[in-house]
Design a protein around this motif. Structure first.
Motif, PDB file in Angstrom:
ATOM      1  N   TYR A 221       0.846  -0.985   0.404  1.00  0.00           N
ATOM      2  CA  TYR A 221       0.387   0.025   0.410  1.00  0.00           C
ATOM      3  C   TYR A 221       0.717   1.106  -0.541  1.00  0.00           C
ATOM      4  O   TYR A 221       1.936   0.767  -0.288  1.00  0.00           O
ATOM      5  CB  TYR A 221      -1.033  -0.166   1.778  1.00  0.00           C
ATOM      6  N   TYR A 222       0.000   2.016   0.078  1.00  0.00           N
ATOM      7  CA  TYR A 222       0.944   3.527   0.217  1.00  0.00           C
ATOM      8  C   TYR A 222       2.068   3.726   1.383  1.00  0.00           C
ATOM      9  O   TYR A 222       3.242   4.041   1.476  1.00  0.00           O
ATOM     10  CB  TYR A 222      -0.015   4.667   0.432  1.00  0.00           C
ATOM     11  N   TYR A 223       1.596   3.136   2.332  1.00  0.00           N
ATOM     12  CA  TYR A 223       2.305   2.677   3.251  1.00  0.00           C
ATOM     13  C   TYR A 223       3.108   1.217   4.235  1.00  0.00           C
ATOM     14  O   TYR A 223       2.475   0.702   3.400  1.00  0.00           O
ATOM     15  CB  TYR A 223       2.103   3.248   4.316  1.00  0.00           C
ATOM     16  N   ASP A 224       4.202   1.048   4.980  1.00  0.00           N
ATOM     17  CA  ASP A 224       4.687  -0.002   4.875  1.00  0.00           C
ATOM     18  C   ASP A 224       3.909  -0.031   6.385  1.00  0.00           C
ATOM     19  O   ASP A 224       2.939   0.927   6.931  1.00  0.00           O
ATOM     20  CB  ASP A 224       6.092   0.240   4.854  1.00  0.00           C
ATOM     21  N   GLU A 225       4.395  -1.041   6.742  1.00  0.00           N
ATOM     22  CA  GLU A 225       3.869  -1.994   8.595  1.00  0.00           C
ATOM     23  C   GLU A 225       3.645  -1.225   9.414  1.00  0.00           C
ATOM     24  O   GLU A 225       3.079  -1.046  10.505  1.00  0.00           O
ATOM     25  CB  GLU A 225       4.512  -3.289   8.325  1.00  0.00           C
ATOM     26  N   GLU A 226       5.102   0.219   9.287  1.00  0.00           N
ATOM     27  CA  GLU A 226       5.501   1.126  10.689  1.00  0.00           C
ATOM     28  C   GLU A 226       4.507   1.881  10.243  1.00  0.00           C
ATOM     29  O   GLU A 226       5.207   3.270  10.861  1.00  0.00           O
ATOM     30  CB  GLU A 226       6.945   0.731  10.842  1.00  0.00           C
ATOM     31  N   GLY A 227       3.795   2.199   9.591  1.00  0.00           N
ATOM     32  CA  GLY A 227       3.590   3.450   8.610  1.00  0.00           C
ATOM     33  C   GLY A 227       4.576   4.494   7.870  1.00  0.00           C
ATOM     34  O   GLY A 227       3.957   5.405   8.167  1.00  0.00           O
ATOM     35  N   ASN A 228       5.063   4.015   7.648  1.00  0.00           N
ATOM     36  CA  ASN A 228       5.956   4.973   6.211  1.00  0.00           C
ATOM     37  C   ASN A 228       5.714   5.103   5.049  1.00  0.00           C
ATOM     38  O   ASN A 228       5.309   3.985   4.909  1.00  0.00           O
ATOM     39  CB  ASN A 228       7.482   4.483   7.058  1.00  0.00           C
ATOM     40  N   ILE A 229       5.632   6.398   4.746  1.00  0.00           N
ATOM     41  CA  ILE A 229       5.361   6.324   3.599  1.00  0.00           C
ATOM     42  C   ILE A 229       6.396   5.521   2.456  1.00  0.00           C
ATOM     43  O   ILE A 229       7.227   5.368   2.321  1.00  0.00           O
ATOM     44  CB  ILE A 229       5.499   7.769   2.601  1.00  0.00           C
ATOM     45  N   ASP A 230       5.837   4.336   1.500  1.00  0.00           N
ATOM     46  CA  ASP A 230       6.464   3.290   0.605  1.00  0.00           C
ATOM     47  C   ASP A 230       6.484   3.576  -0.654  1.00  0.00           C
ATOM     48  O   ASP A 230       6.069   2.554  -1.149  1.00  0.00           O
ATOM     49  CB  ASP A 230       6.077   2.517   1.612  1.00  0.00           C
ATOM     50  N   VAL A 231       5.696   4.061  -1.183  1.00  0.00           N
ATOM     51  CA  VAL A 231       5.524   4.974  -2.704  1.00  0.00           C
ATOM     52  C   VAL A 231       6.527   4.594  -3.522  1.00  0.00           C
ATOM     53  O   VAL A 231       6.512   3.870  -4.896  1.00  0.00           O
ATOM     54  CB  VAL A 231       4.975   6.282  -3.376  1.00  0.00           C
ATOM     55  N   THR A 232       7.669   4.197  -3.444  1.00  0.00           N
ATOM     56  CA  THR A 232       9.574   3.986  -3.919  1.00  0.00           C
ATOM     57  C   THR A 232       9.035   2.037  -3.714  1.00  0.00           C
ATOM     58  O   THR A 232      10.447   1.970  -4.060  1.00  0.00           O
ATOM     59  CB  THR A 232      10.099   4.580  -3.353  1.00  0.00           C
ATOM     60  N   SER A 233       8.376   1.445  -3.518  1.00  0.00           N
ATOM     61  CA  SER A 233       8.896   0.310  -2.930  1.00  0.00           C
ATOM     62  C   SER A 233       8.748  -0.774  -4.870  1.00  0.00           C
ATOM     63  O   SER A 233       8.453  -0.040  -4.926  1.00  0.00           O
ATOM     64  CB  SER A 233       8.040  -0.384  -2.257  1.00  0.00           C
ATOM     65  N   GLU A 234       8.986  -2.104  -4.404  1.00  0.00           N
ATOM     66  CA  GLU A 234       9.208  -2.860  -5.403  1.00  0.00           C
ATOM     67  C   GLU A 234       7.852  -2.375  -5.805  1.00  0.00           C
ATOM     68  O   GLU A 234       8.005  -3.161  -7.113  1.00  0.00           O
ATOM     69  CB  GLU A 234      10.398  -4.059  -5.179  1.00  0.00           C
ATOM     70  N   GLU A 235       7.108  -3.293  -4.736  1.00  0.00           N
ATOM     71  CA  GLU A 235       5.526  -3.038  -5.337  1.00  0.00           C
ATOM     72  C   GLU A 235       4.880  -2.274  -6.182  1.00  0.00           C
ATOM     73  O   GLU A 235       4.431  -2.381  -7.312  1.00  0.00           O
ATOM     74  CB  GLU A 235       4.670  -3.688  -4.442  1.00  0.00           C
ATOM     75  N   SER A 236       5.411  -0.520  -5.718  1.00  0.00           N
ATOM     76  CA  SER A 236       4.667   0.002  -6.272  1.00  0.00           C
ATOM     77  C   SER A 236       5.408   0.399  -7.302  1.00  0.00           C
ATOM     78  O   SER A 236       4.883   0.964  -8.680  1.00  0.00           O
ATOM     79  CB  SER A 236       5.264   1.435  -5.575  1.00  0.00           C
ATOM     80  N   LYS A 237       6.892   0.479  -8.000  1.00  0.00           N
ATOM     81  CA  LYS A 237       7.646   0.403  -9.279  1.00  0.00           C
ATOM     82  C   LYS A 237       7.102  -0.199 -10.332  1.00  0.00           C
ATOM     83  O   LYS A 237       6.675  -0.426 -11.512  1.00  0.00           O
ATOM     84  CB  LYS A 237       8.848  -0.199  -9.056  1.00  0.00           C
ATOM     85  N   LYS A 238       6.626  -1.700  -9.956  1.00  0.00           N
ATOM     86  CA  LYS A 238       5.930  -2.613 -10.767  1.00  0.00           C
ATOM     87  C   LYS A 238       4.672  -1.932 -11.546  1.00  0.00           C
ATOM     88  O   LYS A 238       4.230  -2.783 -12.165  1.00  0.00           O
ATOM     89  CB  LYS A 238       5.642  -3.602 -10.345  1.00  0.00           C
TER      90      LYS A 238
END
Length: 329
Positions: A221-238
């Motif tokens: 999702y937009y955030y990881d499990e700790e609540g940090n913004i995570d839009v540059t994750s591998e899933e987001s890139k795919k």
């Protein structure tokens, strides 16, 4: 295909009915909800919107068989009006609110965080006896930090790709051959070449449902499990890469949010609409002249044999604490 579609609809339109007894009295001339341990009675009002309200009407029929002394009035006041009036009503101590309100799951936590005492604690009314009728995810979004229910799950939003059967047939594309996003792009190129129809509506400039579906499909999702913004994750890139490929191949109809998707559907501007199961109701309601021209297949996977399931949307039922008939609600 037919069996999968039946399961898709059943899961998406599943409805839970909250049945609990209370000693509170009715309001506005309604009959009281009964003595402690008695059967609920009186009249209650439910707020909802289009397809959600229609689904509630269907659930009311079964509810009335169990509780004939409760009159249920379902009001379709429009999705945005529900939230505007609910926010104002909760902020003013419950003024003007009905007995039950439908709230989408992604908005639910905000209301509880802002108005925790304004929503009825359903666990205290015995709702926990019914919690196992829904999956862990739906339970989690309707519970507070102490595990108590402040809302009752109503529906979930399994996703699929709605497609125009006539357009696919004209292009000679078999939907059963679309198993990955690469397959989807290739099919879109063929459809564009043979029919001139673009493949998918996407709101390029805003938060778009397809991107959210792709993230959910990969467990992100937009955030990881700790609540940090995570839009540059591998899933987001795919997800971004697939959307970029669709754009590069000129398969995207750039539209303006929800209204744009509906307009593209009604006007026959796109061959597919990846969305939640509830969109079937929108197609039936907004494009009745296209009856028999729509089918559905599973969301394409990111790799051969990969996950083809995701969730988009879904809603829940809350009881404002201001109601005078909690038992019937």
């Amino acid at each position: 295909m037919k069996n999968w579609w039946k399961m898709f609809l059943v899961v998406g339109l599943v409805a839970g009915v909250l049945a609990a007894c209370s000693g509170n009295s009715g309001s506005g001339g309604d009959e009281s909800s009964g003595d402690e341990g008695g059967e609920p009675s009186g009249e209650i009002t439910v707020w909802g919107w289009n397809v959600a309200a229609e689904s509630m009407e269907l659930a009311v029929d079964g509810f009335k068989e169990q509780y004939p002394d409760v009159e249920v009035k379902v009001e379709d006041i429009g999705r945005l009006d529900v939230y505007e009036k609910l926010t104002v009503g909760l902020a003013s101590g419950g003024n003007g609110l009905p007995d039950v309100v439908m709230v989408e799951s992604d908005r639910l936590a905000n209301y509880y965080d802002q108005f925790p005492d304004a929503l009825t604690n359903l666990s205290e009314l015995g709702y926990d006896d019914h919690k196992d009728k829904f999956g862990e995810y739906k339970q989690s979004v309707t519970q507070n930090a102490d595990g108590e229910f402040f809302a009752a799950p109503w529906d979930v939003g399994p996703t699929g790709v709605f497609y125009r059967t006539d357009v696919f047939e004209e292009a000679g594309v078999n939907p059963e051959d679309i198993k990955t996003w690469d397959d989807y792009i290739e099919a879109g190129k063929t459809i564009k070449e043979k029919t001139g129809t673009q493949m998918v509506p996407i709101d390029i400039a805003k938060d778009d449902a397809l991107y959210r579906m792709m993230l959910n499909q990969q467990g992100a999702y937009y955030y990881d499990e700790e609540g940090n913004i995570d839009v540059t994750s591998e899933e987001s890139k795919k997800a971004f890469e697939v959307i970029q490929q669709l754009e590069n191949e000129e398969l995207v109809l750039n539209n303006d949010g929800w209204n744009g998707v509906v307009s593209a559907t009604v006007n026959g501007e796109v061959a597919t609409v990846p969305f939640g199961v509830w969109y079937s109701g929108t197609i039936k309601d907004q494009a009745p002249d296209q009856d028999g021209q729509w089918g559905v297949f599973q969301l394409p996977a990111f790799e051969e044999g990969g996950n083809r399931a995701a969730n988009l949307g879904g809603s829940d039922l809350v009881i404002p604490s201001s109601t005078d008939n909690q038992g019937a609600a």
